[in-house]
Design a protein around this motif. Structure first.
Motif, mmCIF file in Angstrom:
data_model
loop_
_atom_site.group_PDB
_atom_site.id
_atom_site.type_symbol
_atom_site.label_atom_id
_atom_site.label_comp_id
_atom_site.label_asym_id
_atom_site.label_seq_id
_atom_site.Cartn_x
_atom_site.Cartn_y
_atom_site.Cartn_z
ATOM 1 N N GLY A 11 0.811 -1.215 0.000
ATOM 2 C CA GLY A 11 0.000 0.000 0.000
ATOM 3 C C GLY A 11 0.842 1.262 0.000
ATOM 4 O O GLY A 11 0.551 2.217 -0.729
ATOM 5 N N GLU A 12 1.904 1.284 0.830
ATOM 6 C CA GLU A 12 2.758 2.478 0.920
ATOM 7 C C GLU A 12 3.487 2.735 -0.402
ATOM 8 O O GLU A 12 3.514 3.860 -0.904
ATOM 9 C CB GLU A 12 3.773 2.315 2.055
ATOM 10 N N VAL A 13 4.105 1.700 -0.957
ATOM 11 C CA VAL A 13 4.889 1.873 -2.184
ATOM 12 C C VAL A 13 3.985 2.224 -3.362
ATOM 13 O O VAL A 13 4.299 3.116 -4.163
ATOM 14 C CB VAL A 13 5.713 0.602 -2.490
ATOM 15 N N ASP A 21 3.396 3.774 -11.793
ATOM 16 C CA ASP A 21 3.486 3.722 -13.253
ATOM 17 C C ASP A 21 4.648 2.842 -13.708
ATOM 18 O O ASP A 21 4.617 2.282 -14.810
ATOM 19 C CB ASP A 21 3.668 5.131 -13.824
ATOM 20 N N TRP A 22 5.683 2.753 -12.881
ATOM 21 C CA TRP A 22 6.862 1.977 -13.245
ATOM 22 C C TRP A 22 6.725 0.503 -12.869
ATOM 23 O O TRP A 22 7.143 -0.377 -13.613
ATOM 24 C CB TRP A 22 8.099 2.556 -12.555
ATOM 25 N N VAL A 23 6.178 0.238 -11.680
ATOM 26 C CA VAL A 23 6.016 -1.140 -11.199
ATOM 27 C C VAL A 23 4.598 -1.299 -10.678
ATOM 28 O O VAL A 23 4.170 -0.542 -9.801
ATOM 29 C CB VAL A 23 7.023 -1.474 -10.073
ATOM 30 N N LYS A 24 3.873 -2.259 -11.217
ATOM 31 C CA LYS A 24 2.487 -2.450 -10.846
ATOM 32 C C LYS A 24 2.358 -2.955 -9.410
ATOM 33 O O LYS A 24 3.259 -3.577 -8.860
ATOM 34 C CB LYS A 24 1.802 -3.442 -11.792
ATOM 35 N N LYS A 25 1.180 -2.666 -8.818
ATOM 36 C CA LYS A 25 0.918 -3.014 -7.426
ATOM 37 C C LYS A 25 1.051 -4.514 -7.180
ATOM 38 O O LYS A 25 1.622 -4.945 -6.176
ATOM 39 C CB LYS A 25 -0.488 -2.545 -7.041
ATOM 40 N N ASP A 26 0.543 -5.324 -8.108
ATOM 41 C CA ASP A 26 0.634 -6.789 -7.941
ATOM 42 C C ASP A 26 2.082 -7.245 -7.934
ATOM 43 O O ASP A 26 2.428 -8.214 -7.225
ATOM 44 C CB ASP A 26 -0.133 -7.493 -9.065
ATOM 45 N N ARG A 27 2.933 -6.581 -8.700
ATOM 46 C CA ARG A 27 4.353 -6.959 -8.729
ATOM 47 C C ARG A 27 5.030 -6.608 -7.410
ATOM 48 O O ARG A 27 5.848 -7.376 -6.901
ATOM 49 C CB ARG A 27 5.051 -6.255 -9.893
ATOM 50 N N GLU A 64 13.967 -3.900 -8.452
ATOM 51 C CA GLU A 64 12.843 -4.168 -9.359
ATOM 52 C C GLU A 64 12.512 -2.913 -10.171
ATOM 53 O O GLU A 64 12.227 -2.983 -11.374
ATOM 54 C CB GLU A 64 11.627 -4.601 -8.535
ATOM 55 N N ILE A 65 12.546 -1.752 -9.518
ATOM 56 C CA ILE A 65 12.252 -0.486 -10.200
ATOM 57 C C ILE A 65 13.332 -0.183 -11.236
ATOM 58 O O ILE A 65 13.049 0.221 -12.373
ATOM 59 C CB ILE A 65 12.133 0.657 -9.180
ATOM 60 N N ARG A 66 14.589 -0.366 -10.859
ATOM 61 C CA ARG A 66 15.684 -0.110 -11.806
ATOM 62 C C ARG A 66 15.583 -1.032 -13.020
ATOM 63 O O ARG A 66 15.836 -0.614 -14.156
ATOM 64 C CB ARG A 66 17.031 -0.293 -11.112
ATOM 65 N N ASN A 67 15.221 -2.297 -12.774
ATOM 66 C CA ASN A 67 15.108 -3.258 -13.879
ATOM 67 C C ASN A 67 13.975 -2.895 -14.832
ATOM 68 O O ASN A 67 13.963 -3.333 -15.988
ATOM 69 C CB ASN A 67 14.897 -4.666 -13.329
ATOM 70 N N ALA A 68 13.016 -2.129 -14.340
ATOM 71 C CA ALA A 68 11.916 -1.695 -15.199
ATOM 72 C C ALA A 68 12.359 -0.621 -16.185
ATOM 73 O O ALA A 68 11.607 -0.246 -17.085
ATOM 74 C CB ALA A 68 10.759 -1.172 -14.344
ATOM 75 N N ARG A 69 13.600 -0.116 -15.994
ATOM 76 C CA ARG A 69 14.193 0.909 -16.861
ATOM 77 C C ARG A 69 13.239 2.085 -17.102
ATOM 78 O O ARG A 69 12.822 2.368 -18.229
ATOM 79 C CB ARG A 69 14.605 0.304 -18.194
ATOM 80 N N PRO A 70 12.865 2.776 -16.006
ATOM 81 C CA PRO A 70 11.948 3.919 -16.174
ATOM 82 C C PRO A 70 12.614 5.062 -16.932
ATOM 83 O O PRO A 70 13.833 5.262 -16.851
ATOM 84 C CB PRO A 70 11.643 4.333 -14.724
ATOM 85 N N SER A 71 11.798 5.807 -17.673
ATOM 86 C CA SER A 71 12.323 6.950 -18.427
ATOM 87 C C SER A 71 12.382 8.155 -17.501
ATOM 88 O O SER A 71 11.474 8.970 -17.451
ATOM 89 C CB SER A 71 11.415 7.248 -19.625
ATOM 90 N N ALA A 72 13.458 8.246 -16.752
ATOM 91 C CA ALA A 72 13.621 9.336 -15.789
ATOM 92 C C ALA A 72 15.085 9.730 -15.727
ATOM 93 O O ALA A 72 15.982 8.910 -15.958
ATOM 94 C CB ALA A 72 13.143 8.899 -14.403
ATOM 95 N N GLU A 73 15.317 10.989 -15.436
ATOM 96 C CA GLU A 73 16.676 11.470 -15.261
ATOM 97 C C GLU A 73 17.273 10.856 -13.988
ATOM 98 O O GLU A 73 16.535 10.494 -13.063
ATOM 99 C CB GLU A 73 16.679 12.996 -15.145
#
Length: 263
Positions: A11-13, A21-27, A64-73
């Motif tokens: 819930g917090e994350v 948007d980068w990592v879904k709640k179920d993941r 997990e977030i880094r592996n999602a390769r988000p388009s961010a600076e």
């Protein structure tokens, strides 16, 4: 406790719109459940007594977030990951506290039993002695009984871990606090066009044209609260560094004198 921590951390994350948007709640739930289910009950208890549980779980979710390769600076990504650290720690703490609260009636019963056992121990001990020795023993046992609510063996007869509650009071001041307005009212400045108005709060006298106007006092803050957690067995309680039930930082008395004068 595992179920509570899984739901609280998820819930917090997931409440962070950027992370969701980068990592879904179920993941997030699956990753958290996978890590916690890989721990034995003993490991879970041991890691929850320190920040190790939250730190390891946060590291897994951030990977997990880094592996999602988000388009961010890089700066934006680092800021989000720092927020994830905080979210995970809050989720773990809330999960542990939820278990403690749900077992409130059981804890009250156990506290009552321990208090009764200590009183019986005091009576039995004093019966064997008299005079100054009895008085000394009674005082020592009274101090022990007064400290009982700070620790409870949740899984007797072996002292596996302890439910601890402590209160805290925080006082402080900003040595320098600066606010700059760059968008609205401005002050003309050659070459640069303008400079933003600046408001600085610091501890100093205010003098204009060699005339004393007053004092520019620093911004101060104060808040208190309480917290509960689970810790491992040991001679010290939660947050104890000097082995005392009440502990103060180096500058506490100084700040207390200042706040006391303002109240």
């Amino acid at each position: 406790m595992k179920l509570q921590i899984i739901e609280e951390v998820t819930g917090e994350v997931s409440s962070n719109p950027v992370v969701s948007d980068w990592v879904k709640k179920d993941r997030v739930r699956a990753v958290t459940a996978g890590y916690l289910n890989s721990l034995s009950d003993e490991e879970l208890i041991e890691k929850s007594t320190t920040d190790q549980l939250a730190a390891e779980l946060a590291a897994i979710i951030k990977t997990e977030i880094r592996n999602a390769r988000p388009s961010a600076e890089p700066d934006e990504l680092e800021a989000v990951l720092n927020r994830v650290d905080t979210d995970v720690r809050m989720g773990v703490a809330n999960g542990i506290c939820a278990v403690t609260v749900s077992k409130g009636e059981t804890l009250d019963i156990l506290f009552g039993k321990i208090d009764g056992e200590l009183k019986n121990l005091a009576d039995e001990t004093v019966d064997k002695y008299s005079g100054e020795i009895a008085d000394s023993i009674t005082k020592r046992l009274d101090r022990t009984m007064a400290a009982v609510p700070c620790g409870l063996p949740v899984m007797p007869p072996h002292w596996i871990f302890t439910v601890n509650v402590w209160t805290y009071e925080v006082m402080g001041e900003y040595e320098v606090f600066t606010v700059i307005d760059n968008d609205n009212e401005v002050i003309p400045k050659p070459y640069f066009g303008h400079k933003g108005q600046k408001h600085v709060r610091t501890d100093e006298a205010v003098v204009h044209n060699d005339v004393y106007i007053g004092e520019n006092a620093p911004i101060m803050f104060e808040f208190d609260g309480y917290s509960a957690t689970i810790v491992g067995p040991g001679p010290k309680g939660v947050g104890d560094k000097m082995g005392k039930s009440t502990e103060e930082s180096v500058g506490y008395n100084y700040l207390l004198s200042i706040f006391g004068g303002n109240k």
